[in-house]
Motif scaffolding. Structure first.
Motif: not given
Length: 382
Positions: A120-124, A154-159, A179-183, A246-250
């Protein structure tokens, strides 16, 4: 019947630098009666070590090989290019830049791709498990961001296996940089790696909790959003109320692999979602002088998962059958193994090995994987 249709030496064209064609290059002496040209779009990246590379356990150079160097070493011609069409009547392979290559026999080992929605424009940032060069770029991007003090979610799509490996190794990469980040790992299925033994899944779920990867099962990715990824419960009636953000940067997509789009335009029978339709001799069902192997190939009699081990096991059969076709001898039949060993690299020195209903986890699994990977790559690294 020999494949040679005229005078002179026959010409074999190899399209792509997948596992099977690397094997053919090393055993080029078996095809000494033919000229051989390999056409490749760039480097060979070994998928079996890609997740570990993302997590920082391997340098990118460790999982990369240059097909042109191998061609020089083993006495093949090499062409940098991409196949876009076949003139089977005229025995010509058509490349994207307009060049053509005449052939007597042609083999395809093009691997697979990961369909990925547009960002998306200006999205992750949006990334995919393949091509593997994207994971190299993602590692560099995140490493630099962590060093600058940035902490993108970070969000990973695929289980499946790929998604699990990526989520774990993203955590490993973040740990290397303190680095403490949400995954978050999003799985459309209600079970991670559905084909795995139940005990392996329970162990894996506990491991993901311990390393701080949040798992959302029974959820599917709907679309990119400027603030992250929109997901919805699998099977739910679509509507605005069904969507969750799901808010994320990538977002890293690893929800399934597909054959390259090129295959659908070659005028050969193509099995949707699987690849070029083949007999068990690894020949096209339409043309006995067109062969294929690996992820781009679809055996009519066997639907195989996309695992590198099948391309590796097909390689000796492909070599034997190209040789047999040249000399008019009977061809061998490829018979896939009933069970294949899969070893996941879960970062932090941990692995999970699965073969059928057997499984074992821990450091020994990962050490075994690295021994197998290093043995495979020893002949192909730069």
């Amino acid at each position: 019947m020999s494949a040679l249709r005229g005078g002179g030496r026959p010409h074999i064209v190899l399209i792509g630098a997948g596992h099977a064609h690397l094997y053919l290059m090393r055993h080029r002496h078996r095809l000494a009666d033919a000229d051989i040209t390999i056409v490749d779009p760039g480097a060979f990246w070994y998928s079996g070590m890609a997740a570990g590379m993302l997590g920082g356990a391997h340098d990118p150079a460790e999982i990369r090989s240059d097909p042109r160097r191998l061609a020089r070493q083993y006495g093949l011609d090499s062409v940098r290019g991409r196949l876009v069409g076949l003139d089977r009547a005229g025995r010509q392979a058509q490349l994207a830049d307009g060049r053509t290559l005449g052939y007597d026999l042609i083999s395809l080992s093009l691997g697979s791709c990961a369909p990925t929605p547009s960002a998306a424009s200006h999205g992750p940032g949006v990334w995919a498990v393949k091509p593997i060069a994207q994971l190299v770029a993602l590692r560099h991007y995140l490493s630099n961001a962590f060093e600058r003090g940035e902490r993108p979610a970070l969000v990973v799509v695929g289980g499946g296996a790929s998604g699990v490996e990526l989520a774990c190794n993203l955590r490993s990469l973040a740990t290397r940089h303190a680095a403490q980040i949400a995954i978050t790992l999003v799985s459309r299925s209600r079970k991670l790696i559905p084909t795995a033994p139940s005990g392996a899944r329970r162990w894996l779920e506990g491991y993901l909790r311990r390393i701080g990867v949040e798992v959302r099962v029974g959820m599917r990715a709907v679309s990119q959003h400027r603030d992250g990824l929109l997901i919805a419960e699998e099977g739910a009636t679509m509507g605005q109320d069904a969507l969750r953000l799901l808010e994320c940067g990538h977002v890293i997509h690893a929800s399934g692999l597909a054959p390259p789009d090129t295959l659908g335009g070659l005028g050969l029978t193509f099995i949707d979602g699987r690849g070029l339709a083949l007999h068990d001799t690894l020949q096209s069902v339409d043309d006995p002088d067109v062969f294929a192997a690996g992820d781009c190939a679809a055996l009519v009699a066997h639907a195989l998962p996309r695992l590198g081990v099948y391309g590796v096991r097909q390689a000796p059969v492909l070599l034997a059958n190209l040789e047999a076709r040249l000399h008019g001898r009977p061809l061998q039949r490829y018979r896939p193994q009933a069970q294949a060993l899969t070893i996941l690299d879960l970062g932090h020195g941990q692995g999970l090995a699965i073969r059928g209903r057997l499984w074992w986890a821990g450091r020994s699994s990962l050490l075994w994987k690295r021994w197998l990977d290093d043995r495979f790559m020893a002949d192909y690294r730069q």
